[in-house]
Scaffold this active site. Sequence first.
Site, short mmCIF file in Angstrom:
data_model
loop_
_atom_site.label_atom_id
_atom_site.label_comp_id
_atom_site.label_asym_id
_atom_site.label_seq_id
_atom_site.Cartn_x
_atom_site.Cartn_y
_atom_site.Cartn_z
N SER A 70 0.80 -1.22 0.00
CA SER A 70 0.00 0.00 0.00
C SER A 70 0.83 1.27 0.00
O SER A 70 0.32 2.34 -0.24
CB SER A 70 -0.95 0.01 1.21
OG SER A 70 -0.22 0.07 2.40
N LYS A 119 -0.32 4.27 6.30
CA LYS A 119 -1.01 5.16 5.36
C LYS A 119 -0.50 6.58 5.52
O LYS A 119 0.11 6.91 6.54
CB LYS A 119 -2.53 5.16 5.65
CG LYS A 119 -3.23 3.83 5.38
CD LYS A 119 -3.57 3.67 3.92
CE LYS A 119 -4.36 2.39 3.68
NZ LYS A 119 -3.57 1.17 4.05
#
Lengths: 211, 211
Positions: free
Chosen positions: A134, A170
């Site tokens: 990610s 993130k």
Amino acid sequence: MKDLTVRQQEVLGYLQLHMREHGTWPSFREIEQHFGFRSTNAVMGHIRALERKGYISRIPGQARTYRINLDLNDDSPPREALDVLEIPIYGHIAAGYPDGVETSGEIGRLQIDVESAGIRRTRRSFGLKVRGESMVDAGIFDGDTVIVEQSPPRDGDIVAALIDGETTLKRFVNKPGEPPYLKAENRRYPTLHPVAELVVQGVAKAVVRHL
Amino acid sequence: MKDLTVRQQEVLGYLQLHMREHGTWPSFREIEQHFGFRSTNAVMGHIRALERKGYISRIPGQARTYRINLDLNDDSPPREALDVLEIPIYGHIAAGYPDGVETSGEIGRLQIDVESAGIRRTRRSFGLKVRGESMVDAGIFDGDTVIVEQSPPRDGDIVAALIDGETTLKRFVNKPGEPPYLKAENRRYPTLHPVAELVVQGVAKAVVRHL
DNA sequence: CTTGACGGTGAACGCGCGAGCACCTAAACA
DNA sequence: TGTTTAGGTGCTCGCGCGTTCACCGTCAAG
């Protein structure tokens, strides 16, 4: 450390000693007994003084809850030697363990000097083995170890956050005027990640990759 | 760790998490609230179970006094002490470096345990502050520090090599039947880099990036 | 001489918090 | 089928422990 009286240093020292030896903070009565006081109020005075001078903080009314502000009580000279820190590494996050880092899941330890890692001794830090892709566009790959420091996130930071009971990495976006959200840094992933409740565990400060 | 139920592991994990984050053990009410229980007695059950199974001990009747029996809850192999190495970091590499340790160009030092860096104590290692974008496709960016170990390169290794009197980072390619060459890992750079005389200074073993 | 910080005694107050009791549900035996 | 173990609810009890108030010394600074 210089603005403390001898007695206050002794009390501060006893707090740390008790924590090291018993894994617990002492109660007022235990401190009283240790120093031979005949009133818990003598303890109160010293605790208040330490608090006022910033060496410790506590949650008023709650038993055995102290917190030592390390940055003050180590009057370490301007360091010439490298200040090395040992950090636990957590790997796979236990399924369904919503608190985030499963402490018993420690899979290793890492030692690095604080300057290279960009972390502060005064904050708690831990390593996290990265799983998934990610964050590839931010140069963080599967298998990397990120060093996360527990501190409040700011806009643009890469954070370790709790999403659906799993810890993920993130980008933290917090523009004025809108609620903060998380964003994956991978063109193939949904860029926006709106979250009902944002649980940020810490801010990524460094990456260590084993080639 | 195997004789604990999932719920019990969660409670144990929360104890440690709370200690890490607040420096204090949680009270029964805090545990109750965290797990959404509606009775402190639910907590009592789990604490008693953990106690009975030997994972924690406490002083009955006293608030926030736990003690974790570490030897039980990490079923990892007994960890050896981390072997830490201090490594010089060079910025721009002086021409003629390969003869030995030229310390004049040292711009800093780094300390890391050998396991995280993937290096061996028996070899000489040094750090290199990466300049330029020649390895971005390999996940190595401008400003990163690579840890280089002086050892013979093998096909596919990322190496620090001397090209035109400057040290650069390149992929080392050595297919049987043809002479070895170097290759930049950046789509915008010439992929091939034939070199008359190959001077490899060492093999990159790890990357440390400061976010 | 007064003021304030420091260090302490003594007693009372009141909430935090562990502990106990009664009772419930679901799953795992045997 | 009854019994045990894990995981709960709901309530009460009572001690642990932080907090406050009143008051006592000593010592250095203004």
